[in-house]
Design a protein around this motif. Sequence first.
Motif, mmCIF file in Angstrom:
data_model
loop_
_atom_site.group_PDB
_atom_site.id
_atom_site.type_symbol
_atom_site.label_atom_id
_atom_site.label_comp_id
_atom_site.label_asym_id
_atom_site.label_seq_id
_atom_site.Cartn_x
_atom_site.Cartn_y
_atom_site.Cartn_z
ATOM 1 N N VAL A 152 0.827 -1.208 0.000
ATOM 2 C CA VAL A 152 0.000 0.000 0.000
ATOM 3 C C VAL A 152 0.861 1.258 0.000
ATOM 4 O O VAL A 152 0.647 2.171 -0.802
ATOM 5 N N ASP A 153 1.837 1.340 0.872
ATOM 6 C CA ASP A 153 2.746 2.490 0.907
ATOM 7 C C ASP A 153 3.987 2.142 0.097
ATOM 8 O O ASP A 153 4.972 1.651 0.640
ATOM 9 N N ASN A 154 3.934 2.366 -1.195
ATOM 10 C CA ASN A 154 5.017 1.932 -2.088
ATOM 11 C C ASN A 154 5.771 3.094 -2.686
ATOM 12 O O ASN A 154 5.242 4.191 -2.823
ATOM 13 N N GLN A 155 7.025 2.823 -3.011
ATOM 14 C CA GLN A 155 7.888 3.754 -3.738
ATOM 15 C C GLN A 155 8.552 2.953 -4.854
ATOM 16 O O GLN A 155 9.119 1.886 -4.597
ATOM 17 N N VAL A 156 8.465 3.447 -6.072
ATOM 18 C CA VAL A 156 9.079 2.772 -7.216
ATOM 19 C C VAL A 156 10.082 3.731 -7.842
ATOM 20 O O VAL A 156 9.717 4.827 -8.291
ATOM 21 N N TYR A 157 11.351 3.308 -7.838
ATOM 22 C CA TYR A 157 12.411 4.109 -8.455
ATOM 23 C C TYR A 157 12.561 3.649 -9.902
ATOM 24 O O TYR A 157 12.660 2.450 -10.182
ATOM 25 N N LEU A 158 12.587 4.596 -10.827
ATOM 26 C CA LEU A 158 12.722 4.286 -12.245
ATOM 27 C C LEU A 158 13.859 5.109 -12.833
ATOM 28 O O LEU A 158 13.838 6.342 -12.765
ATOM 29 N N GLU A 159 14.845 4.425 -13.400
ATOM 30 C CA GLU A 159 15.982 5.090 -14.050
ATOM 31 C C GLU A 159 15.964 4.744 -15.529
ATOM 32 O O GLU A 159 15.974 3.569 -15.893
ATOM 33 N N THR A 160 15.921 5.774 -16.378
ATOM 34 C CA THR A 160 15.857 5.565 -17.825
ATOM 35 C C THR A 160 16.763 6.556 -18.544
ATOM 36 O O THR A 160 17.260 7.509 -17.942
ATOM 37 N N GLU A 161 16.903 6.352 -19.836
ATOM 38 C CA GLU A 161 17.587 7.338 -20.663
ATOM 39 C C GLU A 161 16.752 8.616 -20.676
ATOM 40 O O GLU A 161 15.528 8.578 -20.544
ATOM 41 N N LYS A 162 17.415 9.751 -20.788
ATOM 42 C CA LYS A 162 16.759 11.048 -20.662
ATOM 43 C C LYS A 162 15.610 11.231 -21.655
ATOM 44 O O LYS A 162 14.577 11.791 -21.323
ATOM 45 N N GLU A 163 15.777 10.715 -22.868
ATOM 46 C CA GLU A 163 14.782 10.965 -23.915
ATOM 47 C C GLU A 163 13.560 10.038 -23.836
ATOM 48 O O GLU A 163 12.600 10.199 -24.573
ATOM 49 N N TRP A 164 13.571 9.082 -22.916
ATOM 50 C CA TRP A 164 12.449 8.140 -22.796
ATOM 51 C C TRP A 164 11.185 8.868 -22.377
ATOM 52 O O TRP A 164 11.203 9.735 -21.513
ATOM 53 N N LEU A 187 11.006 8.986 -8.844
ATOM 54 C CA LEU A 187 10.362 8.211 -7.800
ATOM 55 C C LEU A 187 8.866 8.266 -8.099
ATOM 56 O O LEU A 187 8.295 9.345 -8.274
ATOM 57 N N LEU A 188 8.261 7.100 -8.196
ATOM 58 C CA LEU A 188 6.852 6.963 -8.527
ATOM 59 C C LEU A 188 6.130 6.283 -7.370
ATOM 60 O O LEU A 188 6.750 5.611 -6.543
ATOM 61 N N THR A 189 4.819 6.417 -7.353
ATOM 62 C CA THR A 189 4.010 5.638 -6.428
ATOM 63 C C THR A 189 2.709 5.276 -7.103
ATOM 64 O O THR A 189 2.218 6.012 -7.957
ATOM 65 N N LYS A 190 2.195 4.113 -6.737
ATOM 66 C CA LYS A 190 0.881 3.699 -7.193
ATOM 67 C C LYS A 190 -0.076 3.885 -6.025
ATOM 68 O O LYS A 190 0.177 3.385 -4.927
ATOM 69 N N ASP A 191 -1.149 4.622 -6.249
ATOM 70 C CA ASP A 191 -2.148 4.821 -5.214
ATOM 71 C C ASP A 191 -2.994 3.561 -5.106
ATOM 72 O O ASP A 191 -3.684 3.187 -6.057
ATOM 73 N N ILE A 192 -2.914 2.908 -3.967
ATOM 74 C CA ILE A 192 -3.653 1.662 -3.746
ATOM 75 C C ILE A 192 -4.677 1.928 -2.646
ATOM 76 O O ILE A 192 -4.313 2.330 -1.537
ATOM 77 N N ALA A 193 -5.938 1.693 -2.944
ATOM 78 C CA ALA A 193 -7.015 1.952 -1.953
ATOM 79 C C ALA A 193 -7.083 0.847 -0.924
ATOM 80 O O ALA A 193 -6.754 -0.268 -1.138
#
Length: 193
Positions: A152-164, A187-193
Motif C-alpha cells: 500500500v505504501d510503495n515507492q518505485v524508483y525508475l531510471e531511464t535514458e533522458k529521452e524516454w 520516484l513513482l508511487t501507485k495509489d492503492i485503496a
Amino acid sequence: MRQKRQTSASGDYRIIGGQWRGRRLPVADSPGLRPTTDRVRETLFNWLQWDITDARVLDLFAGSGSLGFEAASRGAAQVTLIEAVKSVSQQLQKNIGLLKGQNIKVVTHNALDWLQTQHIEAYDIVFIDPPFREGLADKALKLLDENNWLAVDNQVYLETEKEWSLKLPANWRVTKEKTHGQVCFRLLTKDIA
C-alpha cells in the motif's frame, strides 16, 4: 595511437551509506552493465531516507546490485535482487558473501518473466533500472501494476535514458524527478485503496 577501451562495466563501486558505508564491491564484466552513479544513488537515498528502514525491497534488473546493496546497508529488512545473466548473478552472490548479508537474496531469472510468476508478498520499494533503449521500463511498470507486487505504501524508483517518454498506468504518479547527464530518474508511487 591508443585504443579506446570497450565500455563494459568492470571494476567496483562504493556503498555510500549505512552499515557498509565505504565498502567497495566488485562488478561483473558484462556488456552494458553500469552501476548507478554515486551522485544519483545519494539523491535517491535522500528521497527514500524515511522509507528504507525495515522495507521489503525488490531490485529488478539488478546488474551490479548497487541499489539493492545500498538499501540493505541502510536498514532494509529484505532485499531481493533479480538478475538474468548468470555470471552477473554469481558476482552478486559473491558480494552477499563478502558482506555477510543475511537480508539479501539473488534470483537468477529474467525480470519480466519473474514478474509474471505467483507471489505471496508485496514490496514496499522497487528499483527499476533496466538496460536502456529496449522498452523494458514500460513492460516492468505494467507487470508491477497488473500483478499486485506493490504494498500500500510503495515507492518505485525508475531510471531511464533522458529521452524516454514516461507513460504511467492509471493511479500512478511521479513524486520526485531529476536528470543527471543522459539519465532521468524518478520516484513513482501507485495509489492503492
